[in-house]
Design a protein around this motif. Structure first.
Motif, PDB file in Angstrom:
ATOM      1  N   PRO A 111       0.815  -1.210   0.000  1.00 56.07           N
ATOM      2  CA  PRO A 111       0.000   0.000   0.000  1.00 56.07           C
ATOM      3  C   PRO A 111       0.851   1.263   0.000  1.00 56.07           C
ATOM      4  N   MET A 112       0.461   2.236  -0.796  1.00 58.35           N
ATOM      5  CA  MET A 112       1.159   3.525  -0.787  1.00 58.35           C
ATOM      6  C   MET A 112       0.157   4.649  -0.939  1.00 58.35           C
ATOM      7  N   ARG A 113       0.637   5.864  -0.666  1.00 59.52           N
ATOM      8  CA  ARG A 113      -0.267   7.011  -0.738  1.00 59.52           C
ATOM      9  C   ARG A 113      -0.445   7.512  -2.155  1.00 59.52           C
ATOM     10  N   VAL A 114      -1.662   7.935  -2.464  1.00 55.82           N
ATOM     11  CA  VAL A 114      -1.912   8.626  -3.717  1.00 55.82           C
ATOM     12  C   VAL A 114      -2.203  10.087  -3.377  1.00 55.82           C
ATOM     13  N   ALA A 115      -1.532  10.995  -4.096  1.00 52.81           N
ATOM     14  CA  ALA A 115      -1.689  12.427  -3.829  1.00 52.81           C
ATOM     15  C   ALA A 115      -2.570  13.063  -4.896  1.00 52.81           C
ATOM     16  N   VAL A 116      -3.569  13.816  -4.455  1.00 50.10           N
ATOM     17  CA  VAL A 116      -4.515  14.449  -5.380  1.00 50.10           C
ATOM     18  C   VAL A 116      -4.473  15.965  -5.176  1.00 50.10           C
ATOM     19  N   ASN A 117      -4.428  16.714  -6.280  1.00 54.46           N
ATOM     20  CA  ASN A 117      -4.427  18.177  -6.206  1.00 54.46           C
ATOM     21  C   ASN A 117      -5.830  18.704  -5.947  1.00 54.46           C
ATOM     22  N   LEU A 118      -5.945  19.636  -5.016  1.00 50.44           N
ATOM     23  CA  LEU A 118      -7.245  20.273  -4.754  1.00 50.44           C
ATOM     24  C   LEU A 118      -7.154  21.719  -5.200  1.00 50.44           C
ATOM     25  N   SER A 119      -8.083  22.154  -6.039  1.00 50.87           N
ATOM     26  CA  SER A 119      -8.050  23.539  -6.502  1.00 50.87           C
ATOM     27  C   SER A 119      -8.664  24.451  -5.439  1.00 50.87           C
ATOM     28  N   PRO A 120      -8.344  25.745  -5.496  1.00 48.57           N
ATOM     29  CA  PRO A 120      -8.931  26.693  -4.543  1.00 48.57           C
ATOM     30  C   PRO A 120     -10.461  26.611  -4.526  1.00 48.57           C
ATOM     31  N   ARG A 121     -11.061  26.541  -5.717  1.00 56.23           N
ATOM     32  CA  ARG A 121     -12.522  26.461  -5.806  1.00 56.23           C
ATOM     33  C   ARG A 121     -13.065  25.242  -5.062  1.00 56.23           C
ATOM     34  N   GLN A 122     -12.406  24.113  -5.236  1.00 58.00           N
ATOM     35  CA  GLN A 122     -12.838  22.895  -4.538  1.00 58.00           C
ATOM     36  C   GLN A 122     -12.704  23.046  -3.038  1.00 58.00           C
TER      37      GLN A 122
END
Ligand code: C2E
Ligand code: CA
Ligand code: CA
Ligand code: CA
Length: 279
Positions: A111-122
């Motif tokens: 298992p490893m981490r997945v990184a997701v970008n969050l936009s300012p609007r989100q």
């Protein structure tokens, strides 16, 4: 004077119309793309440099356009942000990334981490925490293996709201990274108050780190700052062995960049992970 006025009008008007048209067209095709499921995700490994092993993966949005092929978010992210379309698109990215990470785990990969970008609007959505909770539940992905990347300028926009939201996310077990660190205008005293885990040094500083003493000073300072605040540091945009060796000598924790891997489509990254971990 009359003539000149008309010429000015003619000079400006068509170009204004053109750019408005381009925006409208782009907005229209983004909407269509969303309906037709044209958005997809590529994945770029994050490497732990003391051990040279893949420990995380960043999910990067792509638009698989029927005529134009694969398009980077650089070309459409600002319009997606302005029109609010980034909210449903970003949710899609989060859902795909969680689903994919769960699938990798089920196929027997460590298992490893997945990184997701969050936009300012989100990030400003009042129901963000609920949306994320629902996606985790729906995909069966443990929050412990999710990392969210937010930008510095966003974090500083409404500090109290940011702190409250980040605390809720971290209480769930989610990891928080500040993306593009060093490019915004944040105050270091706010940084100390933010409940975060990771600083990502922007590619801009890494590019010339072995050639430009100014960038070297900034990179050194960010790594020391992060470690003093008990944060991990990721350097992005690592393209050469020299840059890698430099970062290693400064005890940078993780790196990401073309020197190791470019972002890969699902099949490519899955094969890479299988070949790396299931020999
Ligand atoms: P970012 O979050 O800073 O992502 C890193 C960008 O650098 C990615 O560009 C990646 O492909 C590129 N990159 C990685 N290693 C190297 C390298 O060694 N050299 C060079 N020259 N570039 C490298 P990409 O995928 O085109 O994404 C651009 C930006 O679009 C991202 O920058 C991020 O701000 C935004 N973005 C991407 N996916 C999403 C998403 O799902 N949601 C939101 N809101 N924004 C996203
Ligand atoms: Ca990022
Ligand atoms: Ca970044
Ligand atoms: Ca960047």
């Amino acid at each position: 004077a009359k003539n000149q006025g008309r010429n000015n009008y003619q000079f400006f008007a068509p170009s204004m119309n053109e750019s408005n048209m381009h925006r409208l067209e782009l907005e229209h095709s983004l909407r269509r793309g969303l309906e037709k499921n044209e958005f997809t995700v590529h994945y770029q490994p994050q490497i732990d440099i003391p051990n040279n092993s893949i420990v995380g993966i960043e999910a990067l949005l792509r638009w698989d356009h029927p005529q134009k092929g694969i398009i980077s978010p650089a070309y459409f992210i600002s319009i997606a942000e302005e029109t609010g379309l980034i909210v449903p698109i970003g949710e899609q990215v989060l859902r795909y990334a969680c689903l994919q990470n769960k699938e990798w785990q089920l196929s027997g990969l460590p298992p490893m981490r997945v990184a997701v970008n969050l936009s300012p609007r989100q990030f400003q959505q009042q129901n963000l925490v609920q949306v994320i909770t629902d996606i985790l539940q729906e995909t069966g992905m443990e929050p412990h293996y999710l990392e969210l990347e937010i930008t510095e300028s966003l974090a500083m926009h409404d500090v109290e709201f940011t702190i409250k939201t980040l605390n809720e996310l971290r209480k769930m077990g989610i990891t928080i990274a500040i993306d593009d660190f060093g490019t915004g205008y944040s105050s270091l005293s706010y940084l100390k108050r933010l409940p975060i885990d990771i600083l990502k040094i922007d590619r801009y500083f890494i590019r010339d780190v072995t050639k430009d003493p100014g960038n070297e000073a900034i990179v050194d300072a960010i790594i020391l700052l992060a470690h003093n605040l008990k944060l991990q540091v990721i350097a992005e945009g690592v393209e050469t062995e020299e840059q890698l060796n430099y970062l290693r000598s400064k005890n940078c924790d993780l790196v990401q960049g073309y020197y190791f891997y470019k972002p890969l489509p699902v099949v490519g990254i899955t094969n890479l992970l299988l070949n790396t971990f299931k020999k």
